[in-house]
Enzyme design. Structure first.
Site, PDB file in Angstrom:
ATOM      1  N   GLY A  46       0.843  -1.192   0.000  1.00 34.94           N
ATOM      2  CA  GLY A  46       0.000   0.000   0.000  1.00 34.94           C
ATOM      3  C   GLY A  46       0.874   1.237   0.000  1.00 34.94           C
ATOM      4  N   GLN A  51       2.917   9.959   1.547  1.00 36.54           N
ATOM      5  CA  GLN A  51       4.214   9.275   1.608  1.00 36.54           C
ATOM      6  C   GLN A  51       5.125   9.665   0.443  1.00 36.54           C
ATOM      7  OE1 GLN A  51       2.381   5.172   2.313  1.00 36.54           O
ATOM      8  NE2 GLN A  51       4.318   5.066   3.412  1.00 36.54           N
ATOM      9  N   CYS A  88       6.255  -0.200   7.275  1.00 41.01           N
ATOM     10  CA  CYS A  88       5.826   0.968   6.509  1.00 41.01           C
ATOM     11  C   CYS A  88       6.972   1.435   5.619  1.00 41.01           C
ATOM     12  CB  CYS A  88       5.423   2.081   7.478  1.00 41.01           C
ATOM     13  SG  CYS A  88       4.885   3.579   6.652  1.00 41.01           S
ATOM     14  N   LEU A  89       6.666   1.749   4.373  1.00 37.38           N
ATOM     15  CA  LEU A  89       7.712   2.217   3.457  1.00 37.38           C
ATOM     16  C   LEU A  89       8.342   3.513   3.931  1.00 37.38           C
ATOM     17  CD1 LEU A  89       6.045   1.473  -0.008  1.00 37.38           C
ATOM     18  CD2 LEU A  89       7.762   0.125   1.194  1.00 37.38           C
ATOM     19  N   HIS A 130      -4.233   0.992   7.368  1.00 34.47           N
ATOM     20  CA  HIS A 130      -2.907   1.595   7.496  1.00 34.47           C
ATOM     21  C   HIS A 130      -2.806   2.822   6.575  1.00 34.47           C
ATOM     22  CE1 HIS A 130       1.678   0.991   7.843  1.00 34.47           C
ATOM     23  NE2 HIS A 130       1.560   1.873   6.863  1.00 34.47           N
ATOM     24  N   GLU A 131      -3.322   2.694   5.341  1.00 37.87           N
ATOM     25  CA  GLU A 131      -3.241   3.815   4.383  1.00 37.87           C
ATOM     26  C   GLU A 131      -4.167   4.959   4.785  1.00 37.87           C
ATOM     27  OE1 GLU A 131      -0.741   3.687   2.625  1.00 37.87           O
ATOM     28  OE2 GLU A 131      -0.457   1.553   2.997  1.00 37.87           O
ATOM     29  N   HIS A 134      -2.521   6.981   7.276  1.00 39.68           N
ATOM     30  CA  HIS A 134      -1.552   7.905   6.679  1.00 39.68           C
ATOM     31  C   HIS A 134      -2.235   9.208   6.263  1.00 39.68           C
ATOM     32  CE1 HIS A 134       2.345   6.027   6.446  1.00 39.68           C
ATOM     33  NE2 HIS A 134       1.892   4.935   5.878  1.00 39.68           N
TER      34      HIS A 134
END
Ligand SMILES: [Zn+2]
Length: 178
Positions: A46, A51, A88-89, A130-131, A134
């Protein structure tokens, strides 16, 4: 199309509540395609717009062969509880156990500008939540106990203090996990 630069822990845009999208136009569609491309290059499941430094309510998810474009996503219902490891990226190499609702119903706008509903469970449901976090300026670290969070953040700072800055240019084939 281009790979977009990833913003890492410490970048203020990750702590910003992103703004609603008013129109789905060709420019947004191209941005959505670039989000997917960047997510795949980083081997994530995702990726949210902030991000990559864009504070708009857009995210993409591809988990267990379920692929979603999430424009202005809203969670309508959630049920159950499930705990699993997340990464997480934007916080590379840091993982922690996060408890979230197990099943969700979400309303969002798709790539064609049409509203639609998603019923998801398991990993796709976790990735979508999770997204959406963000987009509200929330990181998975915020769901951990204060002690655990401090430990992970301190270790991350130690390991990344030489990086210089909050932006990571992706190379094709770079690792990572969302
Ligand atoms: Zn993330």
């Amino acid at each position: 199309m281009a790979l977009l630069p990833l913003h890492l822990l410490g970048s203020p845009v990750l702590r910003t509540r992103s703004a609603e999208v008013n129109t789905v136009d060709d420019e947004l569609r191209q941005f959505i395609d670039e989000l997917f491309e960047t997510m795949y290059a980083a081997k994530g499941v995702g990726l949210a717009a902030n991000q990559v430094g864009v504070a708009r309510r857009v995210a993409v998810v591809d988990a267990e062969e379920q692929r979603y474009v999430l424009v202005n996503p809203v969670i309508l219902q959630s049920e159950g509880r499930d705990t699993a490891e997340e990464g997480c990226l934007s916080v590379p190499d840091v993982y922690g156990e996060v408890t979230r609702p197990e099943r969700i119903v979400v309303e969002a706008i798709n790539r064609d500008g049409q509203p639609y509903r998603i019923e998801a469970a398991g990993l796709p449901a976790r990735a979508i939540q999770h997204e959406i976090d963000h987009l509200d300026g929330i990181l998975f670290l915020d769901h951990l106990s204060p002690l655990k969070r401090r430990m992970l953040v301190n270790r991350w700072k130690r390991e990344h203090q030489k990086d210089g800055g909050y932006i990571r240019e992706l190379q094709p084939g770079a690792g990572g996990r969302e």
